[in-house]
Enzyme design. Structure first.
Site, mmCIF file in Angstrom:
data_model
loop_
_atom_site.group_PDB
_atom_site.id
_atom_site.type_symbol
_atom_site.label_atom_id
_atom_site.label_comp_id
_atom_site.label_asym_id
_atom_site.label_seq_id
_atom_site.Cartn_x
_atom_site.Cartn_y
_atom_site.Cartn_z
ATOM 1 N N SER A 49 0.833 -1.203 0.000
ATOM 2 C CA SER A 49 0.000 0.000 0.000
ATOM 3 C C SER A 49 0.867 1.251 0.000
ATOM 4 O O SER A 49 0.583 2.229 -0.703
ATOM 5 C CB SER A 49 -0.919 0.001 1.222
ATOM 6 O OG SER A 49 -1.645 1.204 1.312
ATOM 7 N N TRP A 81 2.249 1.608 -3.393
ATOM 8 C CA TRP A 81 1.192 2.065 -4.311
ATOM 9 C C TRP A 81 1.089 3.582 -4.296
ATOM 10 O O TRP A 81 0.852 4.208 -5.329
ATOM 11 C CB TRP A 81 -0.138 1.447 -3.899
ATOM 12 C CG TRP A 81 -1.317 1.884 -4.736
ATOM 13 C CD1 TRP A 81 -1.782 1.309 -5.887
ATOM 14 C CD2 TRP A 81 -2.175 3.004 -4.496
ATOM 15 N NE1 TRP A 81 -2.881 1.990 -6.364
ATOM 16 C CE2 TRP A 81 -3.137 3.047 -5.525
ATOM 17 C CE3 TRP A 81 -2.226 3.985 -3.502
ATOM 18 C CZ2 TRP A 81 -4.134 4.006 -5.590
ATOM 19 C CZ3 TRP A 81 -3.216 4.956 -3.568
ATOM 20 C CH2 TRP A 81 -4.160 4.956 -4.599
ATOM 21 N N HIS A 82 1.294 4.179 -3.118
ATOM 22 C CA HIS A 82 1.130 5.621 -2.994
ATOM 23 C C HIS A 82 2.261 6.407 -3.647
ATOM 24 O O HIS A 82 2.072 7.573 -3.999
ATOM 25 C CB HIS A 82 1.016 6.014 -1.524
ATOM 26 C CG HIS A 82 -0.342 5.785 -0.942
ATOM 27 N ND1 HIS A 82 -0.746 4.561 -0.458
ATOM 28 C CD2 HIS A 82 -1.398 6.626 -0.783
ATOM 29 C CE1 HIS A 82 -1.992 4.658 -0.020
ATOM 30 N NE2 HIS A 82 -2.412 5.893 -0.206
ATOM 31 N N GLY A 83 3.416 5.809 -3.808
ATOM 32 C CA GLY A 83 4.490 6.561 -4.441
ATOM 33 C C GLY A 83 5.778 5.775 -4.542
ATOM 34 O O GLY A 83 6.036 4.861 -3.750
ATOM 35 N N PHE A 101 -0.947 10.032 -7.628
ATOM 36 C CA PHE A 101 -0.937 8.597 -7.475
ATOM 37 C C PHE A 101 -1.762 7.889 -8.542
ATOM 38 O O PHE A 101 -1.732 6.686 -8.629
ATOM 39 C CB PHE A 101 -1.465 8.199 -6.091
ATOM 40 C CG PHE A 101 -0.738 8.897 -4.960
ATOM 41 C CD1 PHE A 101 0.636 8.985 -4.960
ATOM 42 C CD2 PHE A 101 -1.445 9.481 -3.930
ATOM 43 C CE1 PHE A 101 1.302 9.634 -3.930
ATOM 44 C CE2 PHE A 101 -0.786 10.122 -2.895
ATOM 45 C CZ PHE A 101 0.578 10.199 -2.905
#
Length: 432
Positions: free
Chosen positions: A261, A264-266, A432
């Protein structure tokens, strides 16, 4: 295409092959756009640690807005067909509309095919009641974004863009405010998206549910970015085994989910640390739960008392806010600088000597920000107890609704951060 192939496949193995190919293809595109430079830099760094040397190329890639959101939405469609939860869509234009539905395209919520695609298959007529509801939702979203998030961003950016220039209390204030900024920014976009879709006759899922009133980090993640949290739960955590294979395996699954996670954000190690911290909170919390419960019994603390709930909510906020430092900081080094400063506070009169007004907002603007935060708090508390202020307004007669609408619009126009000379802040989750 993958949905149609799954529908036509005669064996489970063939269906699994199509699902695997779909995931590999979609995630490969996401990897190239978002993570190729990050991965190459990690490889170069690893080689240099062992004394080697590698000239790492850098690709000048323009990241498509919201790529993580519509990629995950497409993947959930494929998996839902495989699980038999949705039919394969034969109308390409309808499928394209599902993936690129403009209100929630660039920053969510990440919709499921069994909700959005089924609605798109049924012609809808204009519904006056839905339109009213959607319009007030959008107004609340604009309040969160223009009045709160963009005003708070001025203080947060001032400190976080030069963390070594500010001592502890400034960093503490900026960090607390960032927790509110990202909430107002992201919840603002999601609310505008849900409202716009409702005007069009489409019901999107709720993405936030007063998360900062949560009594644990686990509860926080059930109420924050609900569409992403539930996506990881349904398509990663449960397939990994969830909590069905023992406590240790459960904890490993939680850490995998939150590390991914964060990624996924960066494309940055600080995002991974942020995700890892949130996972670690839940793992440690699970192991300490029996000890906490026994301690409450020994000390005769009522776990259902208001004071105990307030204490748990504050502890949860502090833990979540500490993790936000790594999310907002530009680098891990900046995050370490900020945390170090927060642990070594000096000017304890920063809230009273006027120096707080040197962070970009004068006293009038700072006071307006505090008042707006109080409004947000009251609305969230009411929501937590099952009271929807928007629905209460919509039940009133036409004159009352009109007055409330005019007041809301006027407040946003007068106190929103916008207009000549202002460089508008993009929604945080656009990246994102």
């Amino acid at each position: 295409m993958s949905g149609l192939l799954i529908e036509k496949a005669n064996t489970v193995r063939a269906k699994k092959t199509v699902v695997a190919a779909s995931f590999i293809l979609n995630l490969s595109v996401l990897f190239f756009y978002k993570y190729i430079n990050f991965s190459l830099s990690l490889i170069g760094g690893a080689i240099s640690i062992f004394g080697g040397s590698l000239s790492v190329p850098t690709f000048d890639i323009v990241l498509p807005v919201g790529i993580s959101f519509f990629t995950f939405q497409a993947l959930s469609y494929t998996m839902d067909i495989y699980r038999g939860e949705i039919y394969a869509e034969h109308n390409f234009l309808r499928y394209a509309l599902y993936v690129s539905f403009f209100p929630q395209l660039v920053a969510g919520p990440i919709e499921r095919s069994k909700n959005l695609l089924k609605q798109l298959a049924v012609p809808t007529k204009f519904d006056y009641e839905k339109a009213k509801n959607g319009l007030f939702l959008m107004l609340w979203g604009y309040f969160l974004k223009l009045v709160l998030a963009d005003r708070i961003a001025i203080v947060v950016d001032t400190v976080y863009n030069s963390p070594s220039d500010y001592e502890g209390w400034y960093c503490i204030i900026a960090t607390v405010l960032f927790a509110l900024q990202i909430y107002c920014d992201f919840a603002g976009y999601s609310t505008i998206a849900v409202g716009a879709a409702k005007i069009l006759g489409i019901n999107l899922m709720e993405n936030f549910d007063a998360p900062y009133l949560s009594l644990s980090v686990a509860e926080f993640w059930r109420k924050w970015h609900i569409s992403l949290t539930s996506w990881f739960r349904d398509y990663l955590y449960i397939p990994l085994g969830g909590n069905r294979k023992g406590k240790i395996r459960k904890d490993i699954n939680i850490m995998i989910v939150f590390l991914l996670s964060g990624l996924w954000h960066g494309a940055g190690l600080h995002y991974v640390v942020w995700g890892g911290l949130n996972g670690l909170y839940q793992v440690i919390g699970g192991w300490l739960k029996p000890i906490r419960e026994k301690l409450c019994v020994v000390t005769n603390v009522r776990t259902d008392s208001f004071g105990h709930k307030i204490f748990k909510a504050l502890v949860t906020f502090v833990l979540v806010d500490l993790a936000w430092v790594f999310f907002r900081a530009n680098t891990l080094k900046d995050a370490a600088t900020i945390i170090s400063a927060m642990l070594h506070t000096q000017n304890h009169w920063v809230l009273f000597d006027g120096s707080i007004y040197e962070l970009g907002l004068d006293q009038k603007e700072f006071t307006l920000m505090i008042i707006s935060i109080a409004i947000l708090g009251l609305v969230d508390i009411a929501k937590h107890y099952g009271v929807c202020i928007r629905e209460a307004i919509l039940k009133q007669d036409y004159l009352v609704r009109l007055v409330c609408f005019v007041i809301c619009v006027s407040f946003i126009l007068m106190f929103g951060i916008w207009g000549p000379g202002y460089s508008s802040a993009n929604f945080i989750y656009f990246q994102f």
